[in-house]
Scaffold this active site. Structure first.
Site, short mmCIF file in Angstrom:
data_model
loop_
_atom_site.label_atom_id
_atom_site.label_comp_id
_atom_site.label_asym_id
_atom_site.label_seq_id
_atom_site.Cartn_x
_atom_site.Cartn_y
_atom_site.Cartn_z
N CYS A 19 0.87 -1.19 0.00
CA CYS A 19 0.00 0.00 0.00
C CYS A 19 0.90 1.24 0.00
O CYS A 19 2.08 1.15 -0.37
CB CYS A 19 -0.98 -0.01 1.17
SG CYS A 19 -0.26 0.19 2.82
N ASN A 22 2.38 1.50 4.43
CA ASN A 22 2.61 0.23 5.13
C ASN A 22 2.29 0.32 6.62
O ASN A 22 2.94 -0.27 7.46
CB ASN A 22 4.04 -0.28 4.92
CG ASN A 22 4.25 -1.71 5.37
OD1 ASN A 22 5.27 -2.03 5.98
ND2 ASN A 22 3.32 -2.60 5.09
N CYS A 24 -1.46 0.73 7.38
CA CYS A 24 -2.90 0.44 7.45
C CYS A 24 -3.28 -0.79 6.64
O CYS A 24 -3.36 -1.89 7.17
CB CYS A 24 -3.73 1.64 6.95
SG CYS A 24 -3.54 3.17 7.87
N ARG A 25 -3.48 -0.60 5.35
CA ARG A 25 -4.05 -1.65 4.51
C ARG A 25 -3.15 -2.86 4.33
O ARG A 25 -3.59 -4.00 4.52
CB ARG A 25 -4.41 -1.08 3.13
CG ARG A 25 -5.50 -0.04 3.19
CD ARG A 25 -5.68 0.65 1.86
NE ARG A 25 -4.51 1.49 1.57
CZ ARG A 25 -4.29 2.07 0.41
NH1 ARG A 25 -5.13 1.90 -0.59
NH2 ARG A 25 -3.22 2.83 0.22
N SER A 26 -1.91 -2.63 3.93
CA SER A 26 -1.06 -3.80 3.63
C SER A 26 -0.72 -4.62 4.87
O SER A 26 -0.73 -5.85 4.80
CB SER A 26 0.19 -3.42 2.83
OG SER A 26 0.99 -2.49 3.51
N ASP A 142 -7.86 3.78 0.93
CA ASP A 142 -7.01 4.13 2.07
C ASP A 142 -7.87 4.74 3.17
O ASP A 142 -8.49 5.79 2.97
CB ASP A 142 -5.95 5.13 1.61
CG ASP A 142 -4.86 5.35 2.64
OD1 ASP A 142 -5.04 4.96 3.81
OD2 ASP A 142 -3.82 5.91 2.27
#
Length: 177
Positions: A19, A22, A24-26, A142
């Protein structure tokens, strides 16, 4: 679309989830995918890492909201942010971008420095494209600038995509089994 073949048949199938920062999402996708792979008995055959295209958070921990939603749902929250490097392409079997902006930036790396490492562009995909029944927009948005509800929505998207990917990995790594 079928999964790319393993670059090193003697080692684990290597996946990198990417993401922007690095935090939140990933890392959420990394932890959820690892848990799904463990439940499917594939945890020792698939290695999952995550990184970000940007360097703002390198060495930091996961966003507290991401860690909180993962913890509430029983997922691990240990994480140290790192930046994606084109050299990561040398060992990756599959690189999964969280959104089209990340995909575009990774595509540039794949065709530039990635080519030096023998990285086939077909190994780059959108993470959410593995979610069953996903429509024409397979992005994971995001949640960083929003509220807690954005992190819940991301977790739901990540869980669906992780399950779809785990099912495909099971078929890919255990053909006919």
């Amino acid at each position: 679309m079928s999964l790319p073949k393993q670059r090193d048949p003697e080692g684990p199938y290597r996946i990198v989830v990417v993401c922007l920062g690095n935090i939140c999402r990933s890392p959420m996708a990394e932890q959820v995918l690892r848990a799904d792979l463990d439940r499917a008995g594939l945890g020792d055959r698939v290695e999952v890492t995550s990184s970000g295209t940007g360097d703002w958070h390198v060495g930091g921990t996961m966003d507290p909201r991401a860690a909180s939603i993962l913890g509430v749902h029983g997922y691990p929250v240990e994480h140290t942010a790192r930046q994606f490097r084109p050299t990561d392409l040398a060992d990756a079997d599959l690189v999964l971008a969280m959104d089209l902006d990340n995909h575009e930036e990774l595509s540039a790396a794949v065709t530039g420095q990635g080519a030096e490492h023998g990285f086939d562009p077909s190994r780059l995909r959108l993470f959410r494209s593995f979610a069953p029944g996903i429509g024409p927009n397979p992005e994971v948005p995001d949640p960083y600038y929003g509220g807690d509800d954005g992190f819940t929505a991301v977790l739901n998207m990540v869980e669906a995509a992780a399950k779809g990917l785990t099912d495909q990995l099971d078929e890919h790594l255990n053909p006919g089994g």
